[in-house]
Design a protein around this motif. Structure first.
Motif, PDB file in Angstrom:
ATOM      1  N   THR A   1      20.449  44.683  59.971  1.00 42.92           N
ATOM      2  CA  THR A   1      19.655  45.863  60.667  1.00 42.92           C
ATOM      3  C   THR A   1      19.591  47.034  59.885  1.00 42.92           C
ATOM      4  OG1 THR A   1      19.658  47.317  62.546  1.00 42.92           O
ATOM      5  CG2 THR A   1      21.671  46.362  62.158  1.00 42.92           C
ATOM      6  N   ASN A   2      18.797  47.883  60.314  1.00 39.07           N
ATOM      7  CA  ASN A   2      18.896  49.209  59.446  1.00 39.07           C
ATOM      8  C   ASN A   2      19.287  50.365  60.469  1.00 39.07           C
ATOM      9  OD1 ASN A   2      16.671  49.055  61.056  1.00 39.07           O
ATOM     10  ND2 ASN A   2      15.129  49.650  59.508  1.00 39.07           N
ATOM     11  N   THR A   3      19.610  49.846  61.738  1.00 37.95           N
ATOM     12  CA  THR A   3      19.801  51.240  62.670  1.00 37.95           C
ATOM     13  C   THR A   3      21.393  51.577  62.186  1.00 37.95           C
ATOM     14  OG1 THR A   3      20.285  51.825  64.698  1.00 37.95           O
ATOM     15  CG2 THR A   3      20.818  49.787  64.564  1.00 37.95           C
ATOM     16  N   LYS A   4      21.641  52.958  62.318  1.00 43.23           N
ATOM     17  CA  LYS A   4      22.922  53.464  62.076  1.00 43.23           C
ATOM     18  C   LYS A   4      23.858  53.043  62.929  1.00 43.23           C
ATOM     19  CE  LYS A   4      20.827  57.512  59.841  1.00 43.23           C
ATOM     20  NZ  LYS A   4      19.418  57.413  60.236  1.00 43.23           N
ATOM     21  N   GLN A   5      23.792  52.857  64.169  1.00 40.33           N
ATOM     22  CA  GLN A   5      24.665  52.522  65.078  1.00 40.33           C
ATOM     23  C   GLN A   5      24.650  50.938  65.277  1.00 40.33           C
ATOM     24  OE1 GLN A   5      27.101  54.480  66.931  1.00 40.33           O
ATOM     25  NE2 GLN A   5      26.513  56.063  65.550  1.00 40.33           N
ATOM     26  N   SER A   6      25.209  50.385  64.696  1.00 38.72           N
ATOM     27  CA  SER A   6      24.953  48.716  64.763  1.00 38.72           C
ATOM     28  C   SER A   6      26.300  48.230  65.212  1.00 38.72           C
ATOM     29  CB  SER A   6      24.343  48.349  63.558  1.00 38.72           C
ATOM     30  OG  SER A   6      24.615  46.712  63.481  1.00 38.72           O
TER      31      SER A   6
ATOM     32  N   ASP B   1      12.195  50.863  62.288  1.00 38.67           N
ATOM     33  CA  ASP B   1      13.569  51.595  62.179  1.00 38.67           C
ATOM     34  C   ASP B   1      13.646  52.118  63.645  1.00 38.67           C
ATOM     35  OD1 ASP B   1      15.676  53.060  61.667  1.00 38.67           O
ATOM     36  OD2 ASP B   1      14.944  53.767  59.899  1.00 38.67           O
ATOM     37  N   GLN B   2      14.419  51.883  64.438  1.00 40.62           N
ATOM     38  CA  GLN B   2      14.851  52.475  65.742  1.00 40.62           C
ATOM     39  C   GLN B   2      15.293  53.782  65.673  1.00 40.62           C
ATOM     40  OE1 GLN B   2      17.028  49.380  67.390  1.00 40.62           O
ATOM     41  NE2 GLN B   2      19.063  50.859  67.811  1.00 40.62           N
ATOM     42  N   ASP B   3      15.851  53.996  64.350  1.00 41.62           N
ATOM     43  CA  ASP B   3      16.512  55.426  64.429  1.00 41.62           C
ATOM     44  C   ASP B   3      15.394  56.380  64.005  1.00 41.62           C
ATOM     45  OD1 ASP B   3      18.752  54.248  64.848  1.00 41.62           O
ATOM     46  OD2 ASP B   3      19.381  54.325  62.776  1.00 41.62           O
ATOM     47  N   ASN B   4      14.252  55.834  63.502  1.00 38.56           N
ATOM     48  CA  ASN B   4      13.337  57.048  63.005  1.00 38.56           C
ATOM     49  C   ASN B   4      11.894  56.573  63.674  1.00 38.56           C
ATOM     50  OD1 ASN B   4      11.766  58.777  61.205  1.00 38.56           O
ATOM     51  ND2 ASN B   4      11.906  57.471  59.592  1.00 38.56           N
ATOM     52  N   ASP B   5      11.719  56.879  64.895  1.00 39.36           N
ATOM     53  CA  ASP B   5      10.700  56.266  65.772  1.00 39.36           C
ATOM     54  C   ASP B   5       9.497  56.884  65.318  1.00 39.36           C
ATOM     55  OD1 ASP B   5       8.822  55.604  67.824  1.00 39.36           O
ATOM     56  OD2 ASP B   5       9.802  56.620  69.423  1.00 39.36           O
TER      57      ASP B   5
END
Lengths: 203, 424
Positions: free
Chosen positions: A10-15, B45-49
Motif C-alpha cells: 500500500t502507499n498509505t502512510k498509516q498502514s 492514494d488515500q492520503d492524497n485525495d
C-alpha cells in the motif's frame, strides 16, 4: 540466516500492514534478516514499447533476486489487491522476472473482521501467472482482522494466539524456502517459456 | 439509451480500445456509446485525495449520467491492469458513480484464454460494496488471438463473432432497462433526503455569527466581512468592474438570477424590480435565508432531489417550465450547477426567464407562426421537464406535483423548487 524482502502492499502512510511487517522484522530478528521495501512511487504501468523498466523497479528486482524469499503484506481494496501493489507486480514481470521460483509468503491486515481474505486469494492468483511464476507457500493464509485493537503502543501484536500462529507460520516458511530450493526441475522450462512471452507483445 | 465504454488500460495502443471503438461504431444505430479514457488518473492514494480534480469529476459525471457501462479489460498477470484497478479505487472512495449501474465486461487478449481470469476478477471488484455495480451475468465475451481479429479499418473480421457480440449487446441493453427500472422504483440513491436545507453546515464562504433569517442579513453580514461596495474595483474573470458597475450590469440582465451556495443558503438575487413585478418574486429581506425558509413544505422533497442531482453531477442543468401564467407567458426556471476550477460543486445558479417575448420576436423576424403539433407527446402545461437531466432525475424531482396544485398557478412564486425565495 536467511534474507527476506518484505513488500508493503500500500502507499498509505498509516498502514497496519507496514506495522505488521515491522513487527515481524523485530520479532524474528534472531532468525532472519527482513528488509522492508515500499512499492509506491513507481509510474503507472503502461507497457512501454521500448520495454524500459523504471530504475526503482530494477532496484527492487535486484534485491528480490538476492533474497531467499519474499513476504508480501496486502490490504484489501474493493475485494482485491490495491492498485499500487498490482502496479509494482506488473513492472516486476515486464522483461524482468525476479519472482520466478521465488518462495513467497502472503499476509494481510484489515480493519474489518474478514482480514483481507479475498485480496490474498487475488494475490495468489497473480503470483501464479507465468510472468511472475512465484512459489507461493501453500495453505498458509495469515489474516489479522480488527487491526485497530491488534497492536499495542509499541507496535507489537497483543494477541498471544496470533503471535503463536505467526511463529509457526514463519517456521514453516523457512522450511518451505529450503524445500523450494529442491524444486528446480521446472526452472529451465519456465525460463524458456517466460522468455517466449517476453518476445511477444502480450496484453 | 446512453452507455459509456472504458478501456481498462493506459497503453498507447490497445486492442481492447479497438474492440470498444468497434462496438461503438458498429452498433451506433442501436445505442450511443461514449468512450472514456483513464489515462490522466494518478495512482490511487488515500492520503492524497484528488476526488475533486477535473479528471475524476469528469469520469464521475459521465458514468453517473450513463444508463450503463461497458468495460473492456486486458489481462496482465492473471488479473486486470493496475491502471484500471486504480481508477476503480478512485471511483469507489469518495464518489460512487458505479453504484447500482449495469455493467457489461468484455475483453480481448493475444492468447486462447481471452481474458477469462481478468474478467472474473473484475466482476469480483465491481461487486465489492464500495463499487456496488450490477454486473451483467453470464454472456462472457472473450476475444482471443486478437492480433488476427481486426481488419485494417478496425472491424472484426469474423462474422460469427460479430453476430455473437450483437446478441450479447442486445441482451445487455435489455438488462440495462430492467435494472434502471428497478433503480427508479426504489428511488435514486436515497441520499437526496440528506440535503440539509436549513444550511446548518458551514463552507469556507459562510459568514458566521449573523442571523441568516434577519431582514438586514445583507447589511450585517457585509459589515462582518468588510464587504466592499460603491466604486471599489473588483477583479473578475474576465475584466474589472466597480461594485456599482457590477450591480448595473446584473440588475439589467433579461433574466432573474439567484445564487444558492453549496451549503444551501440563498445568498444573492439580482434585484431588478419589486417582488410584484418579478417572475419568481424575491424580497430584499430573504437574502441570506436558508433554502428551507424560502420554500413551502410540500416542495421540500423536490428541492432536495434537484440539489442532490446537481451536487452529485447526475445532471448539470434542470429546467422547469412553470405553467399558469397565461398564454402570453412561458416562464422557465433553470437550475445550473456551478463548479470551481477543481470541479467541486459550489452551488446553484438559478435563472428564471419568460421565453415568449423571444419566441414572438423570432416569429416576427422570420415571418413564421406557431402551429400545434398533433403528434406531440409533450404536455407543456404540466411542467417539470428537464432537457439535460435524465428521465430519472426528472421523475424524482416531484416538481410536477407542486405545479399542478391550484395555488401554484398565480405567479410561479411558490412553485420555485430549488434555490428560489418564494413568499409563502
Amino acid at each position: 540466516m536467511n534474507k527476506y524482502i518484505a513488500l508493503v502492499g500500500t502507499n498509505t502512510k498509516q498502514s497496519t500492514n507496514r506495522q505488521l511487517l515491522q513487527f515481524m522484522k523485530r520479532h524474528f530478528d534472531q532468525k532472519a534478516a527482513i528488509e522492508i521495501i515500499e512499492v509506491s512511487g513507481l509510474p503507472m504501468f503502461n507497457k512501454p514499447a521500448d520495454r524500459e523498466v523504471p530504475q526503482r523497479a530494477k532496484d527492487i528486482a535486484k534485491k528480490i533476486d538476492a533474497s531467499d524469499g519474499v513476504i508480501i503484506a496486502t490490504p484489501e481494496y474493493d475485494h482485491a489487491v490495491p492498485a499500487v501493489l498490482m502496479n509494482a507486480l506488473e513492472w516486476l514481470s515486464y522483461g524482468i522476472h525476479p519472482f520466478l521460483d521465488k518462495p513467497v509468503m502472503i499476509i494481510g491486515a484489515s480493519f474489518g473482521a474478514l482480514g483481507t481474505s479475498r485480496a490474498q486469494a487475488h494475490l495468489r492468483q497473480m503470483l501464479d501467472s507465468p510472468e511472475l511464476g512465484a512459489r507461493i507457500m501453500p495453505s498458509s493464509e495469515y489474516l489479522v482482522g480488527n487491526v485497530l485493537s491488534a497492536f499495542d503502543d509499541q507496535g507489537n501484536l497483543t494477541d498471544k494466539e496470533k503471535i503463536d500462529q505467526l511463529d509457526a507460520l514463519f517456521t514453516d516458511f523457512e522450511k518451505f524456502v529450503k524445500i523450494s530450493k529442491e524444486l528446480w526441475h521446472t526452472t529451465d522450462v519456465n525460463r524458456v517459456a517466460i522468455k517466449k512471452l517476453d518476445h511477444e507483445d502480450f496484453g | 439509451m446512453k452507455l459509456v465504454g472504458i478501456a481498462g488500460t493506459v497503453e498507447d495502443k490497445s486492442y481492447n480500445r479497438t474492440l470498444l471503438e468497434f462496438i461503438a461504431n458498429h452498433f451506433s444505430n442501436v445505442v450511443d456509446i461514449d468512450i472514456l479514457s483513464i489515462d490522466d488518473l494518478p495512482m490511487f492514494d488515500q492520503d492524497n485525495d484528488i476526488t475533486n480534480s477535473g479528471a475524476i469529476q469528469y469520469l464521475n459525471r459521465k458514468i453517473s449520467n450513463a444508463d450503463g457501462v461497458i468495460i473492456a479489460t486486458p489481462e496482465h498477470n492473471h488479473t486486470i491492469t493496475a491502471a484500471l484497478k486504480s481508477a476503480l479505487e478512485w471511483l469507489s472512495f469518495n464518489v460512487h458513480p458505479f453504484s447500482g449501474k449495469p455493467v457489461m465486461i468484455v475483453g480481448a487478449s493475444y492468447y486462447q484464454q481471452g481474458s477469462s481470469r481478468a474478467q472474473l476478477n473484475l466482476r469480483q471488484i465491481l461487486e465489492a460494496p464500495g463499487v456496488n455495480a450490477i454486473v451483467f451475468p453470464g454472456n462472457e465475451f472473450l476475444l482471443a488471438n486478437v492480433k488476427e481479429a481486426f481488419d485494417e479499418n478496425g472491424n472484426l473480421k469474423d462474422e460469427k463473432t460479430v453476430s455473437f457480440l450483437s446478441s450479447t449487446l442486445q441482451k445487455f441493453l435489455k438488462f440495462v432497462k430492467v435494472i434502471n427500472m428497478m433503480n427508479d422504483k426504489t428511488g435514486d440513491d436515497g441520499e437526496a433526503e440528506n440535503e440539509d436545507l436549513t444550511a446548518s453546515g458551514k463552507i469556507e464562504t459562510t459568514i458566521e455569527g449573523v442571523d441568516m433569517t434577519a431582514d438586514d442579513w445583507v447589511e450585517k453580514a457585509a459589515e462582518k466581512v468588510n464587504a466592499v461596495d460603491g466604486n471599489t474595483y473588483v477583479k473578475l474573470d474576465r475584466g474589472i468592474l466597480t461594485v456599482d458597475q457590477l450591480n448595473y450590469f446584473l440588475n439589467s440582465m433579461p433574466i432573474e438570477l439567484t445564487y444558492a451556495d453549496s451549503n444551501n443558503q440563498f445568498i444573492y438575487y439580482n434585484r431588478m424590480a419589486d417582488a410584484k413585478k418579478m417572475l419568481a418574486p424575491r424580497t430584499p429581506g430573504q437574502a441570506g435565508d436558508p433554502l428551507a425558509n424560502v420554500h413551502p413544505k410540500r416542495a421540500v422533497h423536490g428541492v432536495k432531489a434537484v440539489i442532490h442531482a446537481l451536487r452529485t453531477g447526475k445532471t448539470d442543468l434542470v429546467s422547469m417550465p412553470v405553467p399558469g401564467n397565461g398564454p402570453d407567458r412561458f416562464v422557465v426556471h433553470y437550475y445550473k450547477a456551478m463548479h470551481n476550477a477543481d470541479g467541486d460543486y459550489v452551488g446553484i445558479n438559478e435563472f428564471v426567464a419568460d421565453l415568449i417575448p423571444t419566441i414572438k420576436w423570432y416569429l416576427a423576424q422570420t415571418g413564421q407562426k406557431l402551429v400545434a403539433d398533433p403528434n406531440a407527446k409533450v404536455d407543456a402545461s404540466t411542467g417539470a421537464s428537464s432537457n439535460d437531466a435524465d428521465s430519472k432525475t426528472d421523475a424524482d424531482t416531484g416538481a410536477s406535483e407542486d405545479v399542478d396544485t391550484p395555488e401554484a398557478t398565480n405567479d410561479g412564486g411558490d412553485v420555485d423548487a430549488t434555490s428560489g425565495a418564494s413568499e409563502n
